[in-house]
Design an enzyme around this catalytic site. Structure first.
Site, PDB file in Angstrom:
ATOM      1  N   THR B 103       1.024  -0.654  -0.098  1.00  0.00           N
ATOM      2  CA  THR B 103      -0.200  -0.133   0.181  1.00  0.00           C
ATOM      3  C   THR B 103       0.536   1.136  -0.039  1.00  0.00           C
ATOM      4  O   THR B 103       0.610   1.997  -0.393  1.00  0.00           O
ATOM      5  CB  THR B 103      -1.114  -0.364   1.127  1.00  0.00           C
ATOM      6  OG1 THR B 103      -0.377  -0.088   1.922  1.00  0.00           O
ATOM      7  CG2 THR B 103      -2.592  -0.668   1.144  1.00  0.00           C
ATOM      8  N   THR B 179       2.608  -4.479   4.393  1.00  0.00           N
ATOM      9  CA  THR B 179       3.131  -4.255   5.704  1.00  0.00           C
ATOM     10  C   THR B 179       2.366  -6.400   5.888  1.00  0.00           C
ATOM     11  O   THR B 179       3.816  -6.110   7.259  1.00  0.00           O
ATOM     12  CB  THR B 179       2.428  -4.007   6.035  1.00  0.00           C
ATOM     13  OG1 THR B 179       1.194  -3.806   6.698  1.00  0.00           O
ATOM     14  CG2 THR B 179       2.877  -2.243   5.895  1.00  0.00           C
ATOM     15  N   ASP B 180       1.480  -6.835   5.615  1.00  0.00           N
ATOM     16  CA  ASP B 180       1.428  -7.742   6.469  1.00  0.00           C
ATOM     17  C   ASP B 180       2.566  -9.208   5.940  1.00  0.00           C
ATOM     18  O   ASP B 180       2.292  -9.252   7.534  1.00  0.00           O
ATOM     19  CB  ASP B 180       0.595  -8.733   5.323  1.00  0.00           C
ATOM     20  CG  ASP B 180      -1.337  -8.507   5.554  1.00  0.00           C
ATOM     21  OD1 ASP B 180      -0.682  -7.471   6.300  1.00  0.00           O
ATOM     22  OD2 ASP B 180      -2.163  -8.710   4.646  1.00  0.00           O
ATOM     23  N   LYS B 258       4.031  -7.666  13.157  1.00  0.00           N
ATOM     24  CA  LYS B 258       2.466  -6.509  12.738  1.00  0.00           C
ATOM     25  C   LYS B 258       1.496  -7.235  13.833  1.00  0.00           C
ATOM     26  O   LYS B 258       1.034  -7.848  14.112  1.00  0.00           O
ATOM     27  CB  LYS B 258       2.211  -6.866  11.464  1.00  0.00           C
ATOM     28  CG  LYS B 258       1.318  -6.270  11.260  1.00  0.00           C
ATOM     29  CD  LYS B 258       0.812  -6.206   9.900  1.00  0.00           C
ATOM     30  CE  LYS B 258      -0.123  -5.149   8.827  1.00  0.00           C
ATOM     31  NZ  LYS B 258      -0.761  -5.218   8.150  1.00  0.00           N
TER      32      LYS B 258
END
Ligand SMILES: [Zn+2]
Lengths: 630, 429
Positions: B103, B179-180, B258
């Site tokens: 993203t 980010t995942d 995360k």
């Protein structure tokens, strides 16, 4: 002074009503739409303009972005979750809000789309943490009839309300998040020609149509109107934040005059120059020319290491100070424009010498800029890069002035004038909300919306008349007022007389407001408490105004404190009898002379002593009994 | 044929018949008249509507059945994108920005309707002009993938790219990453590029860069400031520290996770403060020791992915362990309960795994804290069955490290030795 006839300038006014809906949840999360004045946390953010779906950046967004403010947000857990903080994707669309939007669209006979797309409307003044307002076009077309004229509906949108601005200072904007995300219906009407009074009537009719649905929020700040005003040959000016209907007419009159004034200014410019204004080689840095200047603004500016620049404007001497109507000048327009870049220091040649800038300095500047007699100039001080953004927008404003009033967004002021807010946004401000799938409207939902179309205003009013046995005028007053829900609640207990309750809610509070008491300090539960006390005979009718005065002046924060402050208590009948007996004994001669007629003067004397502690009715009854017995 | 992304069935036929393509200005007569631009449609949508962008910018869906007439007013304008002439300042340090997707660089995807990684790293450079005052950034696109689609072969490709840059004049390397799975990638790079001479920073955003409130710019600026200012070798993740936009945390690439699905501050260093906190120009250093244990650059890029991460829970079927043995797995990392336990029902299968030569490592599903298998009897039993306690390594990092260790040697003793050695600060000491 120029002639001005509001009927002859081709005035067109379009209304836009924003109405909060009465739901238990916000539009895209489970938070309750409640007001908070205390906060449990804060955080800061920056926003930057992003490109639209079509790859363009919206001019209004770019303008806001160029101010590069820091936003400070205050949150309260009661009214704010991660969605408001822009730290979680939106949840599903609130069903009740959707239903109400469909219902309102049906009531206006507007064509509802069977597939609705949620959009992000870029708003980067900080009033939305995400930098956009979620909005969806629900319906188009339709009309409302006012004075037997059909006024067309342009569009009906369902959207999120914005965060509340608390203050704006020194590059920081402070917002509270309680209002952010509250469901709102925006109804835009076709522009109409006609008097400002007619426009006010339209606003009232539309407001009433919304109120009869009984699904819209009531109370202060739950309905806001914007107006779009234009005159022949000018752009459409959108005016935000007209709070009350009373203000509407005056604002339209002011704006019409301002726009016509700008038209006269453009005529003057066109009589002075034929070619287009260029402005490219007309910017000069003049900090060193004004080192000895006595102007406080200039001195301070140099102290703060600001730069001072001048803009040369060929052939336009006299244009900036030209005032076709009082207070309407191009110079003022430019002053308002630069203030939005945080720049306060701007002077134009038509107002100089003045403000400590003397002829000597003006000579320097004119020589440095190689000005002829008919040329004008502006002096501006500020920090880079803000000053350069400001200068660009000044030059653009002067170029635009040649064409008359321009399209822009302005804000209503408390003095019923309008002030520049930002350029008008365009289609590039819209971007699809990728976090929410397309919303289908089924035939079933359309049917339901039609079935739920509420009664007409007249029917609603006669229903209130019948239910509460109050006259038509009072029924209309209470139904229009912000306190209608409260009225029904208070009367529901069947203890109070509806006409008395209505007159307290409509007249007493309004009168206090007119005498500059603040109605927003008086909360619903305090009004309820007060009526409870009255019903329990703990206070008299007369005490109500005294209690409200205490609270609305900020002297008391609760009903009990107000009672304490005003030393209101109810007299027992025994205490009251004692007082009245003393008065009768003191005035026996008078009573013997005037008989029952003396009751008027005795009432006056008695009420002076017991006002707020016993009801006038009771005093009157007791007095007449006592006189009869004598 | 016109480009009709997302349209199918009836709506596709309708548009083709009328020779209308996406981006065309059209006039539609239905029960009202509309003018607007035909927009692409989400591929998952049904085929009875077309999407129109009105002048006001709103998109609406118009039902085909209601359309009486559609008329093309003008064809789509091909907007010419102006090439930004990037100005370079020779006094500023050089930084390489590699984009892998996510993203931090995204735009609307009409296939799914969601945001998709599509912008190039150079678009990003244009979108955040402040970068030009900090560093001369070269931008390159490595891949354009959501982070859940990044596989070990992508790790290796990234590591190869970095390995080739070992003698470059870059002050640091910034990798834009979804980010995942960012902490899997950072863990692999930490082991594979042990001793890499310049800082490597992975950076992402929790809010996509197509929104004004995106954290992409803040995180990216902090990442570039960090690699320019700090000479520390290591692999790091740079992301928002808290709710506020001013502070950005820099985490060790092997000690970070995360921990929230959507918040800006989702990334947290486990069991410690972040290694650095970046507040505009100020960088606070909490780092106590070198990131890499060995000073020399020793690239080891091979990998063997036959490693399973098993989260034990009540009711776990031990048969699944036997399935892993039969499928040729070479190692199992357990996410045990508490201090590092699994139920007695598992003992037999674990014994079989040990006898079959699998490496068996224990981590904890508590995420924070160390495993201590000597405290309770069951822990001691498990150690007797061949399970190696892996101290306080994060389970996902243990998984990646085992894949990497198996890439170096198939010998179980070598693997055991590597797994207990602190290579890149994966253990807190
Ligand atoms: Zn919420």
């Amino acid at each position: 002074m120029s002639e001005f006839d509001i009927e002859k300038i081709g005035l067109k006014v379009g209304l836009e009503i924003h109405q909060q809906l009465d739901t238990h949840k916000k539009l895209f999360c489970n938070c309750k739409p409640v007001e908070n004045t205390e906060f449990t946390g804060k955080f800061t953010r920056k926003l930057r303009a992003a490109k639209s779906e079509l790859g363009k950046i919206d001019p209004a967004a770019l303008f806001e972005s160029s101010k590069s403010k820091t936003m400070v947000y205050y949150e309260n857990q009661n009214s704010c979750c991660l969605v408001e903080k822009d730290d979680e994707p939106p949840h599903d669309l609130e069903t009740k809000a959707k239903e109400t939007a469909l219902l309102i669209s049906s009531a206006l006979d507007s064509k509802i789309f069977s597939e609705i797309h949620v959009m992000r409307k870029t708003v980067i003044d900080g009033s939305n943490t995400s930098g956009f307002q979620r909005t969806m076009l629900v319906a188009q077309g339709g009309s409302i009839v006012v004075d037997e004229k059909q006024v067309g509906v342009q569009s009906i949108c369902l959207e999120e309300d914005a965060a509340k601005l608390i203050k704006d200072e020194d590059g920081h904007r402070f917002f509270s998040l309680d209002r952010l995300g509250v469901p709102l219906v925006e109804i835009a009407l076709e522009p109409v020609t006609g008097s400002p009074a007619f426009v006010r009537k339209i606003a009232l009719s539309l407001g009433r149509l919304l109120r009869v649905t009984k699904k819209v929020a009531r109370g202060i700040g739950t309905i806001r109107q914007d107006v779009n005003v234009s005159i022949d040959g000018g752009g459409v000016v959108e005016i935000k934040g007209v709070q009350q209907l009373e203000q509407l007419e005056k604002i339209i009159e002011y704006e019409a005059k301002r726009q016509y004034g700008l038209k006269l200014i453009s005529k003057k410019i066109n009589s002075l120059i034929k070619e287009n204004i260029d402005g490219d080689n007309d910017i000069f840095e003049i900090s060193n020319l004004l080192e000895q200047c006595n102007s406080e603004i200039i001195k301070q500016s140099l102290q703060n290491k600001n730069v001072i620049k001048a803009i040369r404007v060929k052939n336009l001497a006299g244009v900036f100070g030209f005032e076709p109507f009082p207070g309407i000048r191009l110079g003022k327009e430019i002053g308002q424009l630069v203030r939005f870049f945080g720049i306060g220091g701007i002077f134009h040649s038509d107002e100089l010498p003045n403000y400590g800038i003397e002829s000597k300095e003006i000579q320097y500047v004119r020589k440095n800029l190689e000005l002829e007699k008919d040329d004008a100039f502006l002096i501006i001080t500020g920090k880079e890069p803000a000053i350069d953004h400001a200068i660009n927008s000044i030059i653009k404003r002067i170029k635009d002035a040649k064409n008359g009033p321009i399209a822009e967004t302005r804000a209503a002021t408390p003095k019923n004038e309008t002030v520049f807010l930002r350029p008008r946004p365009g289609a590039s401000r819209m971007y699809p909300e990728t976090d929410i799938p397309t919303i289908k409207i089924s035939d079933n939902e359309l049917e339901n919306a039609k079935l739920m179309i509420p009664k007409s205003w007249d029917e609603s009013i006669s229903q209130i008349q019948n239910k509460y046995k109050i006259n038509e005028q009072l029924s209309e007053q209470i139904f229009d007022s912000e306190y209608f829900d409260l009225f029904e609640k208070i009367c529901g207990s069947k203890k109070s007389s509806p006409s008395f309750v209505a007159s307290v809610l409509c007249s007493t509070i309004t009168n206090l407001q007119r005498n500059s008491f603040d109605a927003s300090l008086l909360k619903d539960n305090e009004i309820l408490d007060t009526f409870d006390l009255l019903n329990d005979n703990k206070i008299s009718k007369e005490s109500i105004e005294i209690i409200f005065k205490q609270i609305m002046s900020g002297d008391a924060v609760s009903v009990s404190e107000a009672i304490q402050n005003a030393s209101i208590k109810s007299l027992t009948e025994e205490e009251l009898n004692k007082i009245l007996d003393v008065i009768i004994q003191d005035h026996l001669d008078e009573i013997k002379r005037d008989g029952m007629h003396s009751i008027r003067s005795l009432m006056g004397l008695a009420m002076k002593q017991v006002r707020g502690q016993a009801s006038g009715n009771l005093v009157n009854n007791l007095l007449s009994e006592k006189i009869k017995k004598l | 044929m016109a480009d009709l992304k997302g349209y199918k069935g009836k709506s596709l036929d309708f548009l083709n018949e009328n020779d209308i393509g996406i981006g065309d200005s059209v006039k539609i007569i239905a029960d009202l008249a509309y003018t607007g631009i035909l927009m692409p449609r989400y591929e998952t949508s049904e085929d009875s509507h077309i999407v129109l962008k009105l002048k006001s910018g709103y998109n609406i869906g118009i039902e085909l059945e209601e359309i009486e007439k559609i008329e093309k007013i003008s064809s789509s304008e091909k907007t010419v994108v102006k090439e930004n002439t990037k100005q370079t300042n020779p006094d500023l340090p050089k930084v390489l920005l590699l984009s892998t997707g996510g993203t931090i660089a995204s735009t609307v995807d009409y296939r799914t309707g969601a945001v998709t990684p599509a912008l190039t790293a150079s678009d990003l450079n244009d979108a955040v002009p402040e970068i030009a005052n900090i560093a001369n950034v070269d931008a390159q696109v490595l891949f354009s993938e959501y982070s859940e689609n990044l596989q070990p072969e992508h790790w290796i490709e990234t590591a190869k790219k970095l390995k080739d840059l070992v003698d470059s004049d870059y002050k640091g390397i910034v990798i834009a990453h979804g980010t995942d799975t960012m902490h899997y990638s950072s863990a692999f790079l930490s082991f594979a590029l042990s001793g890499f001479p310049i800082p490597v920073v992975l950076v992402g955003s929790q809010r996509s860069s197509d929104r004004p409130s995106s954290d992409a710019a803040v995180n990216l600026l902090a990442a570039i400031r960090f690699v320019v200012k700090i000479k520390t070798k290591g692999v790091f993740i740079v992301m928002h520290h808290n709710d506020t936009d001013d502070t950005v945390a820099c985490h060790l690439g092997t000690r970070v996770r995360k921990n929230h699905t959507s918040k800006r501050s989702a990334f947290e260093t486990i069991g410690n403060n972040p290694a650095f906190v970046i507040n505009n120009d100020k960088i606070m250093n909490n780092l106590e020791k070198e990131f890499f244990t060995k000073k020399e650059f020793e690239p080891k890029l091979k990998i063997d992915t036959k490693v399973a991460l098993v989260k034990y829970h009540p009711g776990y079927d031990p048969k699944q362990i036997e399935n892993l043995i039969e499928s040729g797995y070479k190692a199992i990392i357990f996410e045990g309960t508490g201090l590092g336990h699994v139920g007695k029902t598992m003992y037999n299968s674990i014994k079989k795994a040990n006898e079959s030569g699998l490496f068996l490592g224990m981590t904890s599903q508590c995420i924070d804290g160390r495993v201590r298998m000597t405290v309770y009897e069951s822990g001691r039993d498990l150690m007797d069955l061949g399970i190696i306690p892996l101290n306080d390594i994060i389970p996902e990092v243990a998984l990646v490290k085992t894949m990497w260790a198996l890439g170096i040697s198939e010998n179980i003793d070598d693997v055991k030795k590597l797994m207990l050695e602190n290579i890149a600060s994966e253990f807190t000491e």
